[in-house]
Scaffold this active site. Structure first.
Site, mmCIF file in Angstrom:
data_model
loop_
_atom_site.group_PDB
_atom_site.id
_atom_site.type_symbol
_atom_site.label_atom_id
_atom_site.label_comp_id
_atom_site.label_asym_id
_atom_site.label_seq_id
_atom_site.Cartn_x
_atom_site.Cartn_y
_atom_site.Cartn_z
ATOM 1 C CB SER A 1 120.669 0.582 -34.465
ATOM 2 O OG SER A 1 119.313 0.650 -34.743
ATOM 3 C CG HIS B 1 119.864 -0.467 -39.579
ATOM 4 N ND1 HIS B 1 120.025 0.989 -39.296
ATOM 5 C CD2 HIS B 1 119.905 -1.010 -38.464
ATOM 6 C CE1 HIS B 1 119.614 0.984 -38.132
ATOM 7 N NE2 HIS B 1 119.608 -0.077 -37.504
#
Ligand code: NAG
Ligand code: NAG
Ligand code: NAG
Ligand code: NAG
Ligand code: NAG
Length: 414
Positions: free
Chosen positions: A187, A391
């Site tokens: 990320s 995610h």
């Protein structure tokens, strides 16, 4: 990045009762998790001994040696690097966490499964970075990290890219007398890398290859409800009222909010946050191990600056990957142009692998394709072969070792 919205939700939650939110969460969508079921799964065994341990203690408890190192940035921040040292000539690898996270992310999954341990078992020298402002890197040679100190908190992922990563990389390559074998980012750990690789090519030149887990450069097509916050990107006043003008929601604030409820903080967090977490990151009940939730929430959100959050919201809004937007007038002073300059991704020479997933609500496949097209040296692209993968699954999925880490190891051995 999911913690962002946990944080925002928790601050908004001051105005709604936990019960009504829970009812809302359960009734709105059948794919929301079943609270009763979780509590059964957690059983009486809710006490998780990793909850009160820091990264070093977790590593030692898992049976590995652990060290802490401090790297000094050009602008005076003191960053903690955690290390699982290898043998004398082990190739060094740097793992860099995402937004509001920390070095703990890479070990939470536990021995035999967490990426840091798998890499250590393969003979690598493991370095776990901590960006400025998180739990382990709240220190500066002259500035106080207090929330009221605007100067300390005046940074975004831009500074993490141009100062933090070069400082860590210089430190590691100096200590180990070797170039960095691989940089692995999750990320925002990828965002800051791209910034560094564009703006500090001399640091990027010390890195053999880079692996992006859930790469974040373009965020225009983000599916997460975070998207809706982007319209406030230019209203610092509004944002500051909710989350603080300088430091963005450190752990202690969440605890204070929870205490304000007069309720059992752990119970509250388990119930609300697992729902919020899926809402931000994409629903994936199958890969999420609820037993880990207390440990995850004891480490994250780990703190960052409000400016970092705003910088991301600006990118959602503008659809560009570019420097912080100060507004026309100040942009003219700083950049000599009314708009902030783009990060020129085609300048990156480090070979990059892109790992992404269909159900990652923060990271739309459309945006990943755009990133792919902007890079000139892509080593590998891998769309995780599990349609629900989200995610955070890159860090904590039950099957992360087989779904993600096996391929990652292959790339590192090439
Ligand atoms: C939630 O789980 C409990 C226990 O397994 C079950 O009795 C209940 O029917 C479930 N509720 C829903 C809405 O699925
Ligand atoms: C490199 O390491 C040596 C000793 O290992 C130390 O004296 C020196 O200050 C380090 N340089 C940098 C730039 O960290
Ligand atoms: C970006 O970098 C590439 C490669 O160095 C160059 O050809 C291109 O003109 C640059 N683009 C901009 C907008 O500066
Ligand atoms: C990108 O690369 C070009 C050509 O090597 C160079 O002229 C330019 O300054 C670079 N841009 C940045 C932002 O480093
Ligand atoms: C879930 O996490 C716990 C605690 O680390 C672990 O003992 C268990 O094996 C994990 N379950 C799965 C299916 O990975």
């Amino acid at each position: 990045m999911w913690q962002t919205v946990i944080a925002i939700f928790l601050s908004l939650c001051k105005f709604i009762s936990a019960e009504s939110f829970e009812t809302f969460a359960i009734s709105q969508d059948s794919s929301f998790i079943n609270i009763t079921q979780i509590n059964i799964e957690l059983g009486n065994d809710k006490y998780n001994t990793d909850v009160n341990l820091n990264t070093l203690q977790m590593i030692r408890k898992a049976g590995y040696p652990a060290e802490a190192h401090i790297a000094l940035t050009e602008d005076g921040y003191l960053l903690t690097l955690h290390r699982i040292p290898g043998s004398k000539n082990s190739p060094p690898v740097l793992l860099q966490h995402g937004l509001l996270c920390s070095s703990a992310d890479w070990v939470i999954l536990g021995r035999g499964k967490a990426l840091a341990y798998i890499l250590a078992d393969q003979g690598y020298d493991i370095w776990l970075g901590n960006f400025r402002g998180n739990t382990y890197s709240r220190a500066h040679i002259s500035l106080s990290p207090s929330s009221s100190n605007a100067q300390f908190w005046d940074f975004s992922f831009h500074e993490m890219g141009i100062y933090d990563l070069p400082a860590m990389i210089t430190y590691i390559t100096n200590i180990t007398a070797q170039p960095l074998h691989t940089y692995i980012g999750h990320s925002m750990g990828t965002t800051a890398f791209y910034v560094m690789a564009v703006e500090r090519p001399e640091s990027a030149a010390m890195i053999g290859r880079m692996i992006s887990l859930a790469p974040i450069a373009f965020v225009e097509h983000m599916k997460s409800p975070l998207h809706y916050l982007a319209r406030f990107a230019n209203y610092l006043g509004i944002i500051a009222r909710f989350v603080g003008a300088n430091e963005f929601l450190p752990q202690s604030t969440i605890l204070r909010i929870l205490a304000g409820y007069g309720c059992d903080a752990d119970l509250f967090k388990e119930k609300i946050c697992s729902n919020v977490l899926f809402l931000i990151c994409g629903f994936d009940k199958e890969q999420f191990n609820y037993t880990l939730l207390p440990t995850i929430l004891s480490h994250d959100p780990a703190g960052t600056s409000t400016k970092t959050m705003i910088h991301f919201l600006q990118e959602i809004r503008s659809g560009k990957f570019r420097q912080y937007d100060y507004g026309r007038k100040k942009n003219m002073q700083i950049y000599k142009a009314p708009q902030p300059p783009d990060y020129n991704l085609s300048n990156i020479t480090t070979p990059i692998a892109l790992f992404y997933a269909d159900n990652d609500w923060l990271n739309n496949v459309i945006d990943v394709k755009r990133l792919y097209n902007s890079l000139t040296n892509v080593l590998d692209t891998y769309r995780v072969s599990f349609p629900k993968f989200n995610h955070i699954d890159f860090l904590w999925a039950k099957d992360a070792p087989t779904l993600v880490y096996d391929r990652l190891l292959q790339i590192m051995k090439r």
